[in-house]
Design a protein around this motif. Structure first.
Motif, PDB file in Angstrom:
ATOM      1  N   ASN A 185       3.324   3.958   7.050  1.00 34.08           N
ATOM      2  CA  ASN A 185       3.429   5.252   7.709  1.00 34.08           C
ATOM      3  C   ASN A 185       2.596   5.222   8.980  1.00 34.08           C
ATOM      4  OD1 ASN A 185       4.873   6.096   5.416  1.00 34.08           O
ATOM      5  ND2 ASN A 185       3.011   6.777   4.395  1.00 34.08           N
ATOM      6  N   GLU A 322       7.985   6.769   8.652  1.00 35.51           N
ATOM      7  CA  GLU A 322       7.894   5.972   7.429  1.00 35.51           C
ATOM      8  C   GLU A 322       8.818   4.765   7.550  1.00 35.51           C
ATOM      9  OE1 GLU A 322       7.052   9.397   4.010  1.00 35.51           O
ATOM     10  OE2 GLU A 322       9.017   8.442   4.149  1.00 35.51           O
ATOM     11  N   ARG A 324      10.604   2.045   5.708  1.00 33.92           N
ATOM     12  CA  ARG A 324      10.940   2.078   4.290  1.00 33.92           C
ATOM     13  C   ARG A 324      11.724   0.874   3.776  1.00 33.92           C
ATOM     14  NH1 ARG A 324      11.548   6.614   1.497  1.00 33.92           N
ATOM     15  NH2 ARG A 324      13.675   6.032   0.936  1.00 33.92           N
TER      16      ARG A 324
END
Length: 451
Positions: A185, A322, A324
């Motif tokens: 993040n 984020e 991911r």
């Protein structure tokens, strides 16, 4: 997710408010930090069963682990009276649907702090589970268990998702129960900076999927993929996953992303500490007071913040970005995840070099690579080049970006440099062990990966 009692109750009267919610995450460079999240499968070292929430005749279970960690200064997070997570000093420990234990780390200033945080977390988990016979293995996909062998945790939102997921994709329940990821993040400076960072990171996410691939087994056998977790996400729920075209459209920014999110079907609403099933319904109707399960009630900013967490794009915009798209892996690979992205987008020269590298890639190129990367990993190709060659270029940029920070953080890229140079992912090494030293016993992957 906001926890009960923490939601912003400001009514939504205009979509511009939603853009302003995102914009509030903008930070000056001096305030940029980093947070790292990782998940891991629990297993009993004898028999390899997954721990259930309650112990059920075993010496320990997931609830017992949470209780043990709470005794070390973590504050419990409750759902219908059940502890389903913990929080302490900006970090949290949460449960994925089948009891995968997740550390959502605090925002820290550098990668050395991330490394120390991970070491401290693992030390606490080991102290609590000593005597339980339980280990934890960060792998992208569970190597042996069928869905029916995986437990369910008592979280209200998971019960809603469990009912809804099979209606929108064939592998949503696999995503919930049988995958583990690591994500980073990171911050942005303003809207223009967010747009460039989001475009770079979405373009390069399939490269990260290849580099971090660590899930070659399904139910005890090789599955033909290097990242089965990556494959699962290709058929989970097309309305909320993948690489949204809107990000690459002219004029994209906070408001355009907010508009896109309003067309992502809802999962739930929380009211009075209870999860209400809103699966498949329209957030636009909710904003207009037309949600059938809450007639006349209009959505709040807190409701929108919860809704944002139900979009599972390969890179998710919240009040930060984020990253991911990676399988969980060894501790070195867990820290390599934020190192990769910090190196690419926290230094101006590195960010410009990364943007130049992907400038000619079309949305179709990127989406095709996203489909190829789970199976082919570093041997996948984009615009005539192998992902292995692209990864070497990307890692050189990331290394220079970390060196420019002057903190000695480039050391955390070492495992990625080794993978890119050799062409062998974590998954390739697991397959070699399976065929040779393990004599076809995929359960050994759990012990091999134990942290």
């Amino acid at each position: 997710m906001s926890n009960p009692g923490e939601a912003d109750l400001t009514p939504i009267t205009d979509t511009r408010q939603l853009a302003e919610w995102f914009a509030a995450g903008s930070k000056p460079r001096g305030d940029w930090g980093m947070g790292t999240e990782h998940e891991k499968f629990g297993f009993f070292r004898t028999g390899f069963a997954s721990p259930t929430y309650e112990s059920e005749g075993r010496p320990g279970g997931i609830r017992a682990i949470l209780d043990g960690l709470a005794a070390k200064g973590w504050e419990p997070i409750l759902d219908a009276g059940n502890p389903i997570g913990l929080k302490r000093r900006g970090a949290s420990i949460s449960l994925e649907p089948a009891g995968q234990l997740e550390l959502s780390g605090a925002i820290v200033p550098d990668l050395h702090a991330t490394h120390l945080e991970l070491q401290d977390h693992l030390r606490e988990v080991h102290a609590v589970t000593a005597g339980m016979g339980i280990g934890f293995a960060p792998l992208g996909f569970h190597p042996t268990h069928a869905r029916a062998q995986m437990p369910w945790m008592p979280k209200g939102r998971y019960a809603i998702m469990r009912r809804y997921m099979p209606t929108v994709g064939s592998m949503g329940l696999d995503m919930m129960q049988r995958t583990c990821t690591v994500q980073a993040n990171l911050d942005f400076g303003d809207e223009a900076d967010m747009v460039e960072k989001l475009r770079i990171s979405l373009a390069l996410q399939p490269v990260a999927t290849a580099l971090f691939a660590n899930s070659p087994f399904t139910e005890g056998r090789p599955n033909g993929f290097r990242s089965m977790r990556g494959q699962v996400w290709t058929d989970t729920d097309a309305a909320r996953t993948g690489i949204p075209a809107v990000v690459f459209e002219q004029g994209f920014g906070f408001e355009r992303f907010a508009e896109w999110l309003l067309d992502v079907p809802m999962y739930f609403v929380m009211r009075d500490g209870q999860w209400l099933d809103a699966a498949g319904r329209s957030f636009r109707d909710f904003m207009a007071g037309r949600l059938d399960i809450l007639p006349g009630q209009r959505a709040t900013i807190g409701d929108f913040a919860d809704h944002v967490t139900t979009a599972f794009t390969d890179v998710r915009l919240k009040r930060f970005l984020e990253m991911r798209g990676s399988d969980a892996g060894s501790p070195g690979m867990i820290v390599a995840k934020p190192a990769f992205w910090v190196g690419l987008i926290y230094d101006d020269a590195a960010q410009k070099a990364a943007a130049a590298l992907v400038r000619d890639w079309t949305l179709e190129d990127i989406r095709a690579l996203r489909l190829a990367a789970p199976r082919q990993a570093l041997q996948a190709r984009i615009r005539g080049r192998s992902v292995q060659a692209v990864a070497q270029d990307v890692l050189a940029i990331a290394r220079d970006g970390l060196k420019a920070r002057g903190l000695g953080e480039e050391v955390y890229l070492a495992p990625l440099h080794e993978i890119a140079a050799s062409g062998l992912t974590q998954a390739d090494r697991l397959l070699h062990l399976y065929e040779k030293a393990w004599s076809g016993d995929a359960a050994r992957a759990l012990l091999h990966a134990e942290v």
